[in-house]
Design a protein around this motif. Structure first.
Motif, PDB file in Angstrom:
ATOM      1  N   TRP A 144     -39.506   8.485  60.937  1.00 31.85           N
ATOM      2  CA  TRP A 144     -40.519   9.384  60.401  1.00 31.85           C
ATOM      3  C   TRP A 144     -40.029   9.938  59.070  1.00 31.85           C
ATOM      4  CZ3 TRP A 144     -41.918  12.932  65.151  1.00 31.85           C
ATOM      5  CH2 TRP A 144     -42.575  12.157  66.101  1.00 31.85           C
ATOM      6  N   SER A 145     -40.965  10.327  58.236  1.00 37.30           N
ATOM      7  CA  SER A 145     -40.615  10.903  56.935  1.00 37.30           C
ATOM      8  C   SER A 145     -40.132  12.343  57.104  1.00 37.30           C
ATOM      9  CB  SER A 145     -41.833  10.892  56.003  1.00 37.30           C
ATOM     10  OG  SER A 145     -42.791  11.848  56.441  1.00 37.30           O
ATOM     11  N   LEU A 146     -39.403  12.799  56.118  1.00 36.36           N
ATOM     12  CA  LEU A 146     -38.923  14.183  56.111  1.00 36.36           C
ATOM     13  C   LEU A 146     -40.108  15.141  56.203  1.00 36.36           C
ATOM     14  CD1 LEU A 146     -36.715  16.312  55.781  1.00 36.36           C
ATOM     15  CD2 LEU A 146     -36.923  16.021  53.308  1.00 36.36           C
ATOM     16  N   GLU A 147     -41.143  14.860  55.458  1.00 34.41           N
ATOM     17  CA  GLU A 147     -42.328  15.724  55.467  1.00 34.41           C
ATOM     18  C   GLU A 147     -42.944  15.814  56.863  1.00 34.41           C
ATOM     19  OE1 GLU A 147     -46.627  15.085  53.705  1.00 34.41           O
ATOM     20  OE2 GLU A 147     -45.181  15.550  52.126  1.00 34.41           O
ATOM     21  N   ASP A 148     -43.069  14.675  57.537  1.00 37.11           N
ATOM     22  CA  ASP A 148     -43.641  14.677  58.889  1.00 37.11           C
ATOM     23  C   ASP A 148     -42.781  15.478  59.856  1.00 37.11           C
ATOM     24  OD1 ASP A 148     -45.815  13.120  58.151  1.00 37.11           O
ATOM     25  OD2 ASP A 148     -44.866  11.245  58.780  1.00 37.11           O
ATOM     26  N   ILE A 149     -41.487  15.339  59.741  1.00 33.47           N
ATOM     27  CA  ILE A 149     -40.580  16.055  60.644  1.00 33.47           C
ATOM     28  C   ILE A 149     -40.610  17.553  60.355  1.00 33.47           C
ATOM     29  CG2 ILE A 149     -38.183  16.323  61.393  1.00 33.47           C
ATOM     30  CD1 ILE A 149     -37.865  13.295  60.680  1.00 33.47           C
ATOM     31  N   LEU A 150     -40.619  17.922  59.090  1.00 33.50           N
ATOM     32  CA  LEU A 150     -40.656  19.345  58.740  1.00 33.50           C
ATOM     33  C   LEU A 150     -41.977  19.994  59.107  1.00 33.50           C
ATOM     34  CD1 LEU A 150     -38.811  19.369  55.311  1.00 33.50           C
ATOM     35  CD2 LEU A 150     -37.970  20.208  57.519  1.00 33.50           C
ATOM     36  N   ASP A 151     -43.042  19.206  59.228  1.00 34.21           N
ATOM     37  CA  ASP A 151     -44.339  19.741  59.639  1.00 34.21           C
ATOM     38  C   ASP A 151     -44.374  20.116  61.117  1.00 34.21           C
ATOM     39  OD1 ASP A 151     -45.524  19.654  57.148  1.00 34.21           O
ATOM     40  OD2 ASP A 151     -46.550  17.750  57.492  1.00 34.21           O
ATOM     41  N   LEU A 152     -43.409  19.617  61.888  1.00 34.75           N
ATOM     42  CA  LEU A 152     -43.352  19.942  63.313  1.00 34.75           C
ATOM     43  C   LEU A 152     -42.928  21.392  63.506  1.00 34.75           C
ATOM     44  CD1 LEU A 152     -41.394  16.829  64.638  1.00 34.75           C
ATOM     45  CD2 LEU A 152     -43.833  17.289  64.976  1.00 34.75           C
ATOM     46  N   GLU A 153     -43.452  22.004  64.540  1.00 34.65           N
ATOM     47  CA  GLU A 153     -42.965  23.319  64.945  1.00 34.65           C
ATOM     48  C   GLU A 153     -41.529  23.145  65.426  1.00 34.65           C
ATOM     49  OE1 GLU A 153     -44.483  26.315  64.874  1.00 34.65           O
ATOM     50  OE2 GLU A 153     -46.186  25.391  63.867  1.00 34.65           O
ATOM     51  N   HIS A 154     -40.743  24.185  65.312  1.00 37.86           N
ATOM     52  CA  HIS A 154     -39.334  24.117  65.737  1.00 37.86           C
ATOM     53  C   HIS A 154     -39.217  23.615  67.176  1.00 37.86           C
ATOM     54  CE1 HIS A 154     -35.275  25.137  66.799  1.00 37.86           C
ATOM     55  NE2 HIS A 154     -35.746  25.898  67.760  1.00 37.86           N
ATOM     56  N   ARG A 155     -40.007  24.178  68.056  1.00 38.14           N
ATOM     57  CA  ARG A 155     -39.945  23.809  69.472  1.00 38.14           C
ATOM     58  C   ARG A 155     -40.233  22.317  69.664  1.00 38.14           C
ATOM     59  NH1 ARG A 155     -44.372  26.606  72.670  1.00 38.14           N
ATOM     60  NH2 ARG A 155     -43.704  28.152  71.201  1.00 38.14           N
ATOM     61  N   ASP A 156     -41.227  21.794  68.951  1.00 36.92           N
ATOM     62  CA  ASP A 156     -41.571  20.380  69.066  1.00 36.92           C
ATOM     63  C   ASP A 156     -40.471  19.487  68.512  1.00 36.92           C
ATOM     64  OD1 ASP A 156     -44.005  21.032  70.222  1.00 36.92           O
ATOM     65  OD2 ASP A 156     -45.045  21.039  68.286  1.00 36.92           O
ATOM     66  N   ARG A 157     -39.902  19.871  67.370  1.00 35.87           N
ATOM     67  CA  ARG A 157     -38.820  19.090  66.764  1.00 35.87           C
ATOM     68  C   ARG A 157     -37.612  19.047  67.695  1.00 35.87           C
ATOM     69  NH1 ARG A 157     -38.379  21.742  62.297  1.00 35.87           N
ATOM     70  NH2 ARG A 157     -36.673  23.018  63.038  1.00 35.87           N
ATOM     71  N   ARG A 158     -37.277  20.179  68.283  1.00 36.50           N
ATOM     72  CA  ARG A 158     -36.159  20.255  69.214  1.00 36.50           C
ATOM     73  C   ARG A 158     -36.419  19.381  70.444  1.00 36.50           C
ATOM     74  NH1 ARG A 158     -31.832  19.625  69.190  1.00 36.50           N
ATOM     75  NH2 ARG A 158     -30.848  19.854  71.180  1.00 36.50           N
ATOM     76  N   ARG A 159     -37.660  19.420  70.921  1.00 33.30           N
ATOM     77  CA  ARG A 159     -38.016  18.611  72.103  1.00 33.30           C
ATOM     78  C   ARG A 159     -37.900  17.126  71.799  1.00 33.30           C
ATOM     79  NH1 ARG A 159     -43.565  18.854  75.639  1.00 33.30           N
ATOM     80  NH2 ARG A 159     -42.823  17.487  77.284  1.00 33.30           N
ATOM     81  N   TYR A 160     -38.375  16.688  70.643  1.00 37.79           N
ATOM     82  CA  TYR A 160     -38.233  15.279  70.262  1.00 37.79           C
ATOM     83  C   TYR A 160     -36.758  14.884  70.202  1.00 37.79           C
ATOM     84  CZ  TYR A 160     -43.120  14.262  69.158  1.00 37.79           C
ATOM     85  OH  TYR A 160     -44.458  14.025  69.232  1.00 37.79           O
ATOM     86  N   ALA A 161     -35.939  15.723  69.601  1.00 36.47           N
ATOM     87  CA  ALA A 161     -34.507  15.414  69.509  1.00 36.47           C
ATOM     88  C   ALA A 161     -33.891  15.290  70.898  1.00 36.47           C
ATOM     89  CB  ALA A 161     -33.785  16.482  68.692  1.00 36.47           C
ATOM     90  N   GLU A 162     -34.256  16.173  71.813  1.00 38.44           N
ATOM     91  CA  GLU A 162     -33.730  16.107  73.174  1.00 38.44           C
ATOM     92  C   GLU A 162     -34.208  14.849  73.896  1.00 38.44           C
ATOM     93  OE1 GLU A 162     -34.972  19.814  74.871  1.00 38.44           O
ATOM     94  OE2 GLU A 162     -33.439  20.951  73.806  1.00 38.44           O
ATOM     95  N   GLN A 163     -35.469  14.486  73.714  1.00 37.01           N
ATOM     96  CA  GLN A 163     -35.995  13.299  74.371  1.00 37.01           C
ATOM     97  C   GLN A 163     -35.371  12.023  73.818  1.00 37.01           C
ATOM     98  OE1 GLN A 163     -40.218  13.972  73.922  1.00 37.01           O
ATOM     99  NE2 GLN A 163     -40.342  14.894  75.939  1.00 37.01           N
TER     100      GLN A 163
END
Length: 52
Positions: free
Chosen positions: A21-40
């Protein structure tokens, strides 16, 4: 409460590396969602490594 900048960079790199994913797409995620993706992703990587 602030989130450590280094931790945010680690999450971004991890998600970008595995999902392409692009940096922009990742930064558009809410913190909670970004953390959840990283954990998954970590769970998927661990599971795949165990199956080898």
């Amino acid at each position: 409460m602030t989130y450590a900048t280094e931790r945010v960079h680690e999450e971004i790199a991890y998600i970008a590396y595995h999902f392409h994913w692009s940096l922009e797409d990742i930064l558009d995620l809410e913190h909670r969602d970004r953390r959840r993706y990283a954990e998954q992703i970590a769970e998927l990587v661990t599971r795949a490594s165990a199956e080898r």
